[in-house]
Scaffold this active site. Structure first.
Site, PDB file in Angstrom:
ATOM      1  N   GLU A   1      13.965 -47.939  -5.122  1.00 26.85           N
ATOM      2  CA  GLU A   1      14.296 -46.637  -4.563  1.00 26.85           C
ATOM      3  C   GLU A   1      14.733 -45.721  -5.576  1.00 26.85           C
ATOM      4  O   GLU A   1      15.014 -44.686  -5.180  1.00 26.85           O
ATOM      5  CB  GLU A   1      15.097 -46.598  -3.415  1.00 26.85           C
ATOM      6  CG  GLU A   1      14.659 -47.508  -2.130  1.00 26.85           C
ATOM      7  CD  GLU A   1      13.528 -46.681  -1.600  1.00 26.85           C
ATOM      8  OE1 GLU A   1      13.727 -45.450  -1.571  1.00 26.85           O
ATOM      9  OE2 GLU A   1      12.523 -47.113  -1.304  1.00 26.85           O
TER      10      GLU A   1
ATOM     11  N   ARG B   1      -1.983 -41.277 -30.271  1.00 28.94           N
ATOM     12  CA  ARG B   1      -3.102 -40.937 -30.326  1.00 28.94           C
ATOM     13  C   ARG B   1      -3.068 -39.540 -31.391  1.00 28.94           C
ATOM     14  O   ARG B   1      -4.218 -38.948 -31.847  1.00 28.94           O
ATOM     15  CB  ARG B   1      -4.161 -40.693 -29.282  1.00 28.94           C
ATOM     16  CG  ARG B   1      -3.542 -39.301 -28.330  1.00 28.94           C
ATOM     17  CD  ARG B   1      -4.487 -39.309 -27.022  1.00 28.94           C
ATOM     18  NE  ARG B   1      -5.764 -39.332 -27.532  1.00 28.94           N
ATOM     19  CZ  ARG B   1      -6.652 -37.992 -27.516  1.00 28.94           C
ATOM     20  NH1 ARG B   1      -6.066 -37.180 -27.860  1.00 28.94           N
ATOM     21  NH2 ARG B   1      -7.730 -38.231 -27.897  1.00 28.94           N
TER      22      ARG B   1
ATOM     23  N   ASP C   1      -9.322 -31.474 -27.909  1.00 33.25           N
ATOM     24  CA  ASP C   1      -8.840 -31.915 -26.574  1.00 33.25           C
ATOM     25  C   ASP C   1      -8.599 -30.787 -25.765  1.00 33.25           C
ATOM     26  O   ASP C   1      -8.273 -29.890 -26.213  1.00 33.25           O
ATOM     27  CB  ASP C   1      -7.696 -32.923 -26.590  1.00 33.25           C
ATOM     28  CG  ASP C   1      -7.903 -34.247 -27.322  1.00 33.25           C
ATOM     29  OD1 ASP C   1      -9.244 -34.837 -27.404  1.00 33.25           O
ATOM     30  OD2 ASP C   1      -6.887 -34.874 -27.613  1.00 33.25           O
TER      31      ASP C   1
END
Length: 258
Positions: free
Chosen positions: A120, A158, A173
Site C-alpha cells: 500500500e 539511451r 525523438d
C-alpha cells in the site's frame, strides 16, 4: 553516473540490463546501477519489511527501519560528501510526472538513489525524513516502483554517448528540442508497397524522391499535424516560445491538414 535502486525484487532488473541496445550503457558502466534489497537489512528470522497500517485499512505498509538501514548502507558505499550526496527519489502517484526534459536532466546528473515502493506504500515518516523528490509515470497506480525505475533508467541510458547506433537518433525523438518539443513524424521502410489488410499501401512519394529539403518539410508538416491533432498543448507551447515559423503557421492554417 550511478543509480542505487532499493527494491524487494532485484531479479526484475537483471534481464533489462542484458537486453536491447541500452545494455551498452549498463555494461560499460556509463550508467552504473546497483541493486539493494531492504530485506537484507530487516531484523528477525523472517526479515520482515512490512506491517499492518495504523488506523486500520487494507493491505500492508513498508516499514521505515529496513529502508533507513538500507539507505545508510548505500550512503556509506557511495562515500559522498553531504553537500553533494545523491538525491533520494521515490516513485509515487503524487510525484512530478517524468517527461523528456526530466530524463535529459537526469542524463546530465551524477545519479540518484531510487526507492521502489510496494504494497500500500511506504511509512510516511521515511518519506518525510529521507526522500528528496517523488516521480510519477502518469495518473495510474502500479503494483510497485520497479517499472517506473526501469523507465527512468531506460530513458537515461539511451541518451548516453555511443549507446544508440546513430548518435543523432535521440535528437529526432518526440518532445526533443530539435523538434521544438513536438511529436515525431511517422516512419516508413521497405517494401515500397505493402499489401496489408486494407489493400496496397505505398510509401509517400516524397520520401522516395531523394530531395532532402522536400523530405524535411514533409516530415515537419507531419509532425505539426500529428501534434495539432493529438497533443495540441505541445503545439501551443511551441507557438508561445516562438518556435513555429511562418511556413509552419501557413500549413497549420490550411482547412485540411494531412
Amino acid at each position: 553516473m550511478r543509480f542505487d535502486v532499493i527494491t524487494l525484487f532485484p531479479e526484475l532488473f537483471e534481464p533489462f540490463f542484458k537486453s536491447g541496445i541500452t545494455r551498452r550503457a549498463f555494461e560499460s558502466k556509463q550508467v552504473d546501477v546497483r541493486l539493494w534489497n531492504p530485506r537484507d537489512f530487516a531484523e528477525g528470522n523472517y526479515r520482515r519489511v512490512d506491517d499492518r497500517p495504523f488506523g486500520g485499512g487494507p493491505g500492508m505498509v513498508m516499514m521505515a527501519e529496513p529502508l533507513w538501514q538500507c539507505l545508510q548502507a548505500i550512503r556509506a558505499d557511495r562515500a559522498e560528501p553531504d553537500e553533494t550526496r545523491a538525491p533520494v527519489v521515490l516513485f509515487s502517484p503524487i510525484g512530478q510526472r517524468l517527461d523528456h526534459a526530466g530524463a535529459t536532466q537526469w542524463a546530465a546528473s551524477t545519479g540518484a538513489v531510487l526507492v521502489c515502493g510496494r504494497y500500500e506504500g511506504i511509512d510516511q515518516r521515511f518519506i518525510d525524513a529521507c526522500v528528496d523528490r517523488q516521480i510519477s509515470l502518469g495518473d495510474f497506480v502500479l503494483s510497485g516502483g520497479e517499472i517506473a525505475a526501469l523507465a527512468l533508467l531506460d530513458s537515461v541510458a539511451r541518451l548516453m554517448p555511443g549507446v544508440l547506433g546513430d548518435e543523432g537518433s535521440h535528437q529526432q525523438d518526440s518532445f526533443n528540442p530539435a523538434l521544438d518539443g513536438l511529436l515525431d513524424s511517422p516512419h516508413h521502410t521497405r517494401p515500397e508497397v505493402w499489401n496489408g489488410p486494407q489493400g496496397p499501401m505505398a510509401v509517400p512519394e516524397v520520401l522516395q524522391g531523394g530531395h532532402h529539403e522536400r523530405i524535411a518539410r514533409y516530415r515537419r508538416e507531419q509532425s505539426l499535424a500529428l501534434t495539432a491533432r493529438l497533443r495540441p498543448e505541445l503545439l501551443e507551447d511551441a507557438r508561445a516560445a516562438g518556435r513555429l515559423s511562418k511556413a509552419d503557421e501557413a500549413f497549420l492554417s490550411q482547412p485540411k491538414r494531412l
